[in-house]
Scaffold this motif. Structure first.
Motif, PDB file in Angstrom:
ATOM      1  N   UNK A   1      75.112  13.701 -35.020  1.00 52.83           N
ATOM      2  CA  UNK A   1      75.297  15.144 -34.767  1.00 52.83           C
ATOM      3  C   UNK A   1      75.397  15.925 -36.079  1.00 52.83           C
ATOM      4  N   UNK A   2      76.134  15.397 -37.016  1.00 57.24           N
ATOM      5  CA  UNK A   2      76.407  16.136 -38.251  1.00 57.24           C
ATOM      6  C   UNK A   2      75.153  16.318 -39.109  1.00 57.24           C
ATOM      7  N   UNK A   3      74.379  15.271 -39.407  1.00 50.81           N
ATOM      8  CA  UNK A   3      73.166  15.489 -40.196  1.00 50.81           C
ATOM      9  C   UNK A   3      72.161  16.414 -39.504  1.00 50.81           C
ATOM     10  N   UNK A   4      72.090  16.340 -38.178  1.00 46.59           N
ATOM     11  CA  UNK A   4      71.180  17.244 -37.455  1.00 46.59           C
ATOM     12  C   UNK A   4      71.584  18.689 -37.694  1.00 46.59           C
ATOM     13  N   UNK A   5      72.874  18.950 -37.648  1.00 46.02           N
ATOM     14  CA  UNK A   5      73.369  20.314 -37.861  1.00 46.02           C
ATOM     15  C   UNK A   5      73.184  20.726 -39.313  1.00 46.02           C
ATOM     16  N   UNK A   6      73.492  19.829 -40.244  1.00 48.39           N
ATOM     17  CA  UNK A   6      73.319  20.153 -41.662  1.00 48.39           C
ATOM     18  C   UNK A   6      71.850  20.393 -41.996  1.00 48.39           C
ATOM     19  N   UNK A   7      70.955  19.616 -41.420  1.00 50.79           N
ATOM     20  CA  UNK A   7      69.514  19.835 -41.629  1.00 50.79           C
ATOM     21  C   UNK A   7      69.096  21.204 -41.109  1.00 50.79           C
TER      22      UNK A   7
END
Length: 161
Positions: free
Chosen positions: A137-143
């Motif tokens: 979830x976190x890398x998707x949001x950061x991307x």
């Protein structure tokens, strides 16, 4: 067995509605239904943690597909209120659609940063599993944040209002 059949039926019905919203609605359909679609995406289902998001995904995708500005705000809200079950995959879908708005989504960046903090808090508070699921979830949001920050253009945008 009956419970399983009910769940399967609910998933099947929700999946049908999702596909219908995503694939069958024309721009004229979405224009006519936009306020109702907005309300359906904005309001989490009161029950059915496993399948309650299908209609929300479909409605969000329909608004995003036809470049409704409100899809940006709804995408962030949906990501925050989607619940944990399946969010490790859904978050990436939501971010992909928000980033299509390019620089028009820049106002959503603070809320997306807040979303990362919420995801971490959920994981640390045992509301969502730590490890691989949360790290999806976190890398998707950061991307998504990175893509929006670097965007310099956006396509034509419609509005419900």
């Amino acid at each position: 067995m009956i419970r399983s059949d009910r769940r399967t039926r609910r998933w099947h019905d929700g999946a049908k509605l999702r596909r219908f919203f995503e694939q069958k609605l024309t721009v004229k359909d979405v224009e006519a239904l936009a306020p109702a679609i907005f309300a359906a995406v904005k309001t989490p289902s009161p029950a059915d943690m496993m399948f309650g998001n299908e209609i929300r995904v479909g409605g969000f995708m329909a608004l995003a597909k036809y470049n409704y500005r409100e899809a940006i705000e709804l995408g962030v809200l949906f990501a925050k209120t989607q619940g944990g079950h399946g969010s490790e995959n859904r978050t990436g879908e939501i971010m992909k659609e928000i980033t299509r708005f390019g620089s028009a989504a820049k106002d959503s960046i603070p809320a997306l940063r807040e979303l990362i903090a919420d995801f971490n808090a959920q994981s640390h508070g045992s509301e969502f599993p730590k490890g691989e699921l949360n790290t999806r979830r976190i890398p998707a949001t950061q991307s998504g944040i990175d893509a929006i920050e670097s965007a310099i253009t956006y396509s034509d945008i419609r509005t419900i209002m």
